[in-house]
Design a protein around this motif. Structure first.
Motif, short mmCIF file in Angstrom:
data_model
loop_
_atom_site.label_atom_id
_atom_site.label_comp_id
_atom_site.label_asym_id
_atom_site.label_seq_id
_atom_site.Cartn_x
_atom_site.Cartn_y
_atom_site.Cartn_z
N GLU A 74 0.83 -1.19 0.00
CA GLU A 74 0.00 0.00 0.00
C GLU A 74 0.88 1.25 0.00
O GLU A 74 1.72 1.44 0.88
N GLY A 75 0.72 2.08 -1.04
CA GLY A 75 1.52 3.28 -1.16
C GLY A 75 2.93 3.06 -1.68
O GLY A 75 3.73 3.99 -1.75
N GLY A 76 3.26 1.80 -2.07
CA GLY A 76 4.62 1.49 -2.53
C GLY A 76 4.66 1.14 -4.00
O GLY A 76 3.64 1.09 -4.69
N ASP A 77 5.86 0.89 -4.50
CA ASP A 77 6.07 0.57 -5.90
C ASP A 77 5.78 -0.91 -6.17
O ASP A 77 6.01 -1.77 -5.31
N PRO A 78 5.28 -1.23 -7.38
CA PRO A 78 5.01 -2.63 -7.72
C PRO A 78 6.29 -3.43 -7.91
O PRO A 78 7.31 -2.90 -8.34
N VAL A 79 6.21 -4.71 -7.60
CA VAL A 79 7.33 -5.63 -7.74
C VAL A 79 6.83 -6.88 -8.43
O VAL A 79 5.76 -7.40 -8.10
N GLN A 80 7.59 -7.39 -9.40
CA GLN A 80 7.24 -8.64 -10.07
C GLN A 80 8.03 -9.78 -9.46
O GLN A 80 9.26 -9.69 -9.32
N LEU A 81 7.35 -10.85 -9.11
CA LEU A 81 8.00 -12.04 -8.58
C LEU A 81 7.92 -13.16 -9.60
O LEU A 81 6.86 -13.45 -10.15
N LEU A 82 9.05 -13.81 -9.82
CA LEU A 82 9.17 -14.93 -10.75
C LEU A 82 9.39 -16.22 -9.96
O LEU A 82 9.60 -16.18 -8.75
N PRO A 83 9.34 -17.37 -10.62
CA PRO A 83 9.54 -18.63 -9.90
C PRO A 83 10.84 -18.66 -9.10
O PRO A 83 11.90 -18.23 -9.59
N GLY A 84 10.78 -19.13 -7.87
CA GLY A 84 11.95 -19.21 -7.01
C GLY A 84 12.21 -17.95 -6.21
O GLY A 84 13.14 -17.90 -5.41
N GLU A 85 11.38 -16.92 -6.40
CA GLU A 85 11.58 -15.65 -5.70
C GLU A 85 10.56 -15.49 -4.59
O GLU A 85 9.47 -16.09 -4.62
N LEU A 86 10.92 -14.67 -3.60
CA LEU A 86 10.00 -14.44 -2.50
C LEU A 86 10.06 -13.00 -2.04
O LEU A 86 11.05 -12.30 -2.24
#
Length: 310
Positions: A52-64
């Motif tokens: 909330e109020g932050g920048d978007p992040v993309q997560l790919l397989p193996g990421e957390l």
């Protein structure tokens, strides 16, 4: 016991399995604020997350992604859907018979494990408070062990078998340790905190000694000798790195342990005081009240009633 293990154990940090998401296309889900740290691991496909109020992040397989403060956030299939996902506009999940949360249209291409971490509410100085608001770990190239654990999670999610919930719960705890290791390996912020202290051999050794036997009569001289450094070095580095003196850390550890015993046992104040290193109930009660704000007897009643805030 090393310092990091001691911190996790003494603060009672535990992971709790949340949603297992199997998602297709065109979906967005708003996750409300949680009392502990929020956690998402992607085992297949891709997901977009925005605090909330932050920048978007993309997560790919193996990421957390770890949100240590448990702040509200949106999860979605793509950036456009993410941008319009909010508390007022969130897809309704469909929970399958096996507990899996189904999202979006079409066949499931993305699989996400959602969990949260909480510390024992009677302990002080939450461990995860030292982390940044958003911690993204890529796995590949940072910590192969982390990536392998995420793959193990993926196999359990793809083909559940008897005992899978227990396996997943254990893997969630393992992922936290691996996430903290990866962050410590790359983090160069010098701010004082228990996590930063783990990287200093002398301070972490002294912390581990206290954590293993908080009831012992520890002095800076004895801690320094058993940590193989000079007294002056430990007396200087301990507060600079941890943010408190050895004596203050020892007192806090003793009183955290006492708080647990007050809640979880019927031991008398005399027994608890002696167990955590106090020679008199009066000295123990006075120190306990300074840290907790209430005397031990009143704390015991409140803790057993579940009215102690985390």
């Amino acid at each position: 016991m090393d310092a990091l293990s001691g911190l996790i154990d003494t603060q009672g940090v535990r992971g709790v399995l949340g949603a297992r998401i199997a998602a297709g296309e065109d979906w967005g889900w708003w996750s409300a604020e949680t009392p502990g740290a929020a956690f998402h691991a992607v085992t297949a496909g891709t997901v977009w997350i925005a605090p909330e109020g932050g920048d978007p992040v993309q997560l790919l397989p193996g990421e957390l992604l770890l949100l240590p403060s448990g702040g509200a956030h949106a999860l979605a299939s793509d950036p456009d859907t993410l941008a319009r996902t909010s508390p007022q506009r969130s897809d309704d999940p469909l929970v399958a018979g096996d507990g899996t949360v189904r999202m979006g249209r079409g066949s499931a291409r993305t699989h996400i494990l959602c969990a949260h971490y909480a510390h024992d509410p009677v302990t002080s100085a939450p461990l995860l408070a030292a982390l940044p608001p958003v911690l993204l770990l890529r796995g590949q190239g940072e910590d192969e062990g982390l990536a392998e654990t995420v793959r193990l999670v993926g196999r359990e999610l793809a083909a559940p078998r008897p005992g899978s919930p227990v396996v997943l719960a254990r893997l969630i705890d393992v992922l936290l340790v691996q996430a903290l290791r990866a962050w410590l390996a790359r983090e160069d912020d010098s701010a004082a905190s228990p996590l930063h202290a783990v990287r200093d051999p002398a301070v972490s050794a002294a912390m581990a000694l206290i954590d293993a036997a908080p009831g012992d009569a520890w002095t800076v001289t004895r801690l320094a000798r058993e940590s193989a450094v000079s007294r002056a070095t430990l007396a200087r580095r301990f507060p600079a790195i941890l943010g408190e003196t050895p004596a203050a850390y020892l007192t806090r550890r003793r009183l955290d342990l006492a708080a647990r015993r007050l809640r979880d046992t019927d031991d008398t104040l005399e027994v608890i005081a002696q167990h955590v290193g106090y020679t008199s109930v009066y000295a123990f009660s006075r120190a306990f009240r300074r840290q907790q704000g209430v005397p031990p007897g009143r704390f015991r009643v409140a803790a057993r009633a579940g009215t102690i805030a985390s």
